[in-house]
Design an enzyme around this catalytic site. Sequence first.
Site, PDB file in Angstrom:
ATOM      1  N   ASP A   1      71.449 -94.076   1.234  1.00  0.00           N
ATOM      2  CA  ASP A   1      71.427 -93.509  -0.110  1.00  0.00           C
ATOM      3  C   ASP A   1      70.863 -92.098  -0.138  1.00  0.00           C
ATOM      4  O   ASP A   1      70.314 -91.607   0.850  1.00  0.00           O
ATOM      5  CB  ASP A   1      70.627 -94.432  -1.059  1.00  0.00           C
TER       6      ASP A   1
ATOM      7  N   GLU B   1      70.129-101.795  -7.692  1.00  0.00           N
ATOM      8  CA  GLU B   1      69.074-102.319  -8.544  1.00  0.00           C
ATOM      9  C   GLU B   1      69.476-103.675  -9.120  1.00  0.00           C
ATOM     10  O   GLU B   1      70.667-103.999  -9.173  1.00  0.00           O
ATOM     11  CB  GLU B   1      68.825-101.344  -9.703  1.00  0.00           C
TER      12      GLU B   1
ATOM     13  N   ASN C   1      61.393-104.802  -6.685  1.00  0.00           N
ATOM     14  CA  ASN C   1      62.244-105.600  -7.576  1.00  0.00           C
ATOM     15  C   ASN C   1      63.420-106.225  -6.816  1.00  0.00           C
ATOM     16  O   ASN C   1      64.352-106.725  -7.426  1.00  0.00           O
ATOM     17  CB  ASN C   1      62.754-104.742  -8.742  1.00  0.00           C
TER      18      ASN C   1
HETATM   19  C1  F6R Z   1      65.659 -96.358   1.119  1.00  0.00           C
HETATM   20  C2  F6R Z   1      66.135 -97.493   0.368  1.00  0.00           C
HETATM   21  C3  F6R Z   1      65.250 -98.352  -0.463  1.00  0.00           C
HETATM   22  C4  F6R Z   1      63.907 -98.692   0.196  1.00  0.00           C
HETATM   23  C5  F6R Z   1      63.052 -99.513  -0.765  1.00  0.00           C
HETATM   24  C6  F6R Z   1      61.697 -99.838  -0.178  1.00  0.00           C
HETATM   25  O1  F6R Z   1      66.726 -95.709   1.779  1.00  0.00           O
HETATM   26  O2  F6R Z   1      67.278 -97.696   0.387  1.00  0.00           O
HETATM   27  O3  F6R Z   1      65.923 -99.542  -0.764  1.00  0.00           O
HETATM   28  O4  F6R Z   1      64.140 -99.398   1.377  1.00  0.00           O
HETATM   29  O5  F6R Z   1      62.874 -98.819  -1.952  1.00  0.00           O
HETATM   30  O6  F6R Z   1      60.965 -98.676  -0.090  1.00  0.00           O
HETATM   31  P1  F6R Z   1      59.556 -98.612   0.659  1.00  0.00           P
HETATM   32  O7  F6R Z   1      59.878 -98.855   2.099  1.00  0.00           O
HETATM   33  O8  F6R Z   1      59.048 -97.216   0.425  1.00  0.00           O
HETATM   34  O9  F6R Z   1      58.714 -99.683   0.058  1.00  0.00           O
END
Ligand code: F6R
Length: 250
Positions: free
Chosen positions: A67, A143, A136
Amino acid sequence: MKIYKTENYEEMSRLAADMIAACILLKPNAVLGLATGSTPVGTYRELTECYRSGRLSFQEIRSVNLDEYCGLTPEHAQSYRRFMQENLFDHVDIRRENTYVPCGTAENPEEECRRYSRLIRELGGTDMQLLGMGHNGHIGFNEPGDCFVPDTHRVMLSAETIDANARFFASREEVPTSALTMGIGDIMAARHILILISGVDKAETAQKAFAGPVTPEVPASVLQLHPNVTLIGDKAALELLEASGVEMCR
Ligand code: F6R
């Protein structure tokens, strides 16, 4: 799903790096799906160490990132392209032209999304997709919602995700409100999925995602339907999942 419980974040990172290294050794031109965020930072550090010590080369590796924020240039301090450069690409021998991140400043985001899903298919799909999971249950920036979106698409970020990511920006107002993300179909098409979860603050969601029903309200739950998923989590993150009776490899 194979679940490995580790003592802590460092051990999780070493084990994850070992699995990615094994994938690269078995297929030196593998396509790796990569993630950003705090969770994989230690894994990238371990992989850099494997490269520095001469045990691993990324010369033929192709990579596709999950992403990118809309509106951030590749050079922006918080762009996911910049994150990848700083945490992995600049430290190993991967060729920049073989690394792909969605373009967050594309004039036509919908066209960029179509191009990105096409690109993943043209590369032959990902051999190993690395994932973190949001509080979440989001994977990539998919999401919680009413349905699983298959292809790369533009999403409005939830208030919860904006709050969680505000720690990287000077203020909450600076966090972009939308992003381009691989879809659930792009992610599920990977031949092997490696998901990392760390910290007690993810324990409840980990339990919902992997011991609860498959539902787009907890996007990571869809991974229960994939035939080749490895979950590595530290004991704090896996405590509730284990208490639900889900079997761990160790
Ligand atoms: C990042 C991504 C997100 C993260 C998720 C967890 O490329 O796709 O899905 O893996 O937000 O983020 P952290 O590791 O910072 O808790």
